[in-house]
Enzyme design. Sequence first.
Site, PDB file in Angstrom:
ATOM      1  N   ASP A  56       0.823  -1.212   0.000  1.00 26.89           N
ATOM      2  CA  ASP A  56       0.000   0.000   0.000  1.00 26.89           C
ATOM      3  C   ASP A  56       0.860   1.267   0.000  1.00 26.89           C
ATOM      4  O   ASP A  56       2.025   1.252   0.394  1.00 26.89           O
ATOM      5  CB  ASP A  56      -0.884   0.052   1.258  1.00 26.89           C
ATOM      6  CG  ASP A  56      -2.059  -0.913   1.192  1.00 26.89           C
ATOM      7  OD1 ASP A  56      -2.096  -1.760   0.285  1.00 26.89           O
ATOM      8  OD2 ASP A  56      -2.931  -0.815   2.075  1.00 26.89           O
ATOM      9  N   HIS A  73      -5.913   2.547  -3.895  1.00 23.15           N
ATOM     10  CA  HIS A  73      -5.937   2.787  -2.441  1.00 23.15           C
ATOM     11  C   HIS A  73      -6.611   4.126  -2.134  1.00 23.15           C
ATOM     12  O   HIS A  73      -6.545   4.600  -1.009  1.00 23.15           O
ATOM     13  CB  HIS A  73      -4.498   2.775  -1.930  1.00 23.15           C
ATOM     14  CG  HIS A  73      -4.348   2.675  -0.436  1.00 23.15           C
ATOM     15  ND1 HIS A  73      -5.187   1.929   0.359  1.00 23.15           N
ATOM     16  CD2 HIS A  73      -3.432   3.227   0.419  1.00 23.15           C
ATOM     17  CE1 HIS A  73      -4.795   2.030   1.626  1.00 23.15           C
ATOM     18  NE2 HIS A  73      -3.738   2.817   1.690  1.00 23.15           N
ATOM     19  N   HIS A  80      -4.984   9.927   1.223  1.00 25.36           N
ATOM     20  CA  HIS A  80      -5.006   8.945   2.315  1.00 25.36           C
ATOM     21  C   HIS A  80      -5.813   9.492   3.489  1.00 25.36           C
ATOM     22  O   HIS A  80      -5.270   9.762   4.557  1.00 25.36           O
ATOM     23  CB  HIS A  80      -3.571   8.613   2.733  1.00 25.36           C
ATOM     24  CG  HIS A  80      -3.424   7.261   3.369  1.00 25.36           C
ATOM     25  ND1 HIS A  80      -3.636   7.039   4.694  1.00 25.36           N
ATOM     26  CD2 HIS A  80      -3.108   6.051   2.825  1.00 25.36           C
ATOM     27  CE1 HIS A  80      -3.430   5.762   4.963  1.00 25.36           C
ATOM     28  NE2 HIS A  80      -3.117   5.145   3.842  1.00 25.36           N
ATOM     29  N   HIS A 104       4.025  -2.211   2.961  1.00 29.62           N
ATOM     30  CA  HIS A 104       4.032  -0.867   2.374  1.00 29.62           C
ATOM     31  C   HIS A 104       5.327  -0.635   1.598  1.00 29.62           C
ATOM     32  O   HIS A 104       6.417  -0.927   2.108  1.00 29.62           O
ATOM     33  CB  HIS A 104       3.881   0.197   3.467  1.00 29.62           C
ATOM     34  CG  HIS A 104       2.561   0.140   4.179  1.00 29.62           C
ATOM     35  ND1 HIS A 104       2.300  -0.789   5.164  1.00 29.62           N
ATOM     36  CD2 HIS A 104       1.436   0.880   4.027  1.00 29.62           C
ATOM     37  CE1 HIS A 104       1.057  -0.623   5.593  1.00 29.62           C
ATOM     38  NE2 HIS A 104       0.507   0.382   4.928  1.00 29.62           N
TER      39      HIS A 104
HETATM   40 ZN   LIG Z   1      -2.479   3.221   3.417  1.00 28.61          ZN
END
Ligand SMILES: [Zn+2]
Length: 269
Positions: free
Chosen positions: A73, A124, A128, A218
């Site tokens: 991610d 995603h 964010h 990540h």
């Molecule tokens: Zn994230």
Amino acid sequence: MVGAALVGCQLWDQAGSLGAVIRPTTALGVAATTAAVAGWAAPALLRARVLRTAICPKLAGIGQLGHIALTFDDGPDPEGTPAVLDALDQLGWRATFFMLGAQVTRHPDVAAAVVAAGHEAAVHGFSHRNHLTRGPADVHRDVADAASAVLGATGARPNWFRPPYGVLTLASLRAARRVGLRPVLWTAWGRDWEAHNPARVADTVASHLRPGGTVLLHDSDCTARVTDSWRSTVQALPRLAALVDQWGCTVGPLRDHLARRPSPTDPAP
Ligand SMILES: [Zn+2]
């Protein structure tokens, strides 16, 4: 609860903001509004790993038992993503990258390199931000913009969606469906954003991972608590390989892990 959730969704669509919705003038109005908001936020409960694994295994990323899905991610990142790609190449693994639209816009060449190397690009969100703090129109725009950015940079149409922080609302689910994305969370994460400690990242993954699971790591430190957090991620991958080898599992992207949705162009069964 379901009815209240649907009412809540309709209210959100019409008003576009929580402030416009919550102006109840009677006790009944308070109760109805509370139920609607609770229903709207109910999917966020699926962030609890045990709950989603039990009641929504596909959403939790549980797929073929002889396979582990590997996902990253928060990228693309000009430093972290190439380092992860190199590590994956050495292991002979392919993975799914849940990209942020904002990062794709800044680093389209890095996003393109992910797909060019045989990996899968997914969505995603554009920014964010937790969907619990956003209205449905805002969430839809965010998801649609991110999907467009990913397609534009990579040339590959994304199939999967994972919301920031793994927090889904009814608006998230509706936006994903409208954009043609399938929500997927994870069964095991490495908490690799917290500190530089590859052994702990690998141990944290191992504590919850089972054959058929999906791993969350990540390739970017853009939301991490420590800079260059991806260095621990990269160093944890060979440790993860040792674990997976014990099980005799293969590792790959979600497209190889979860049953594909039927397409209108598929031949009749
Ligand atoms: Zn994230």
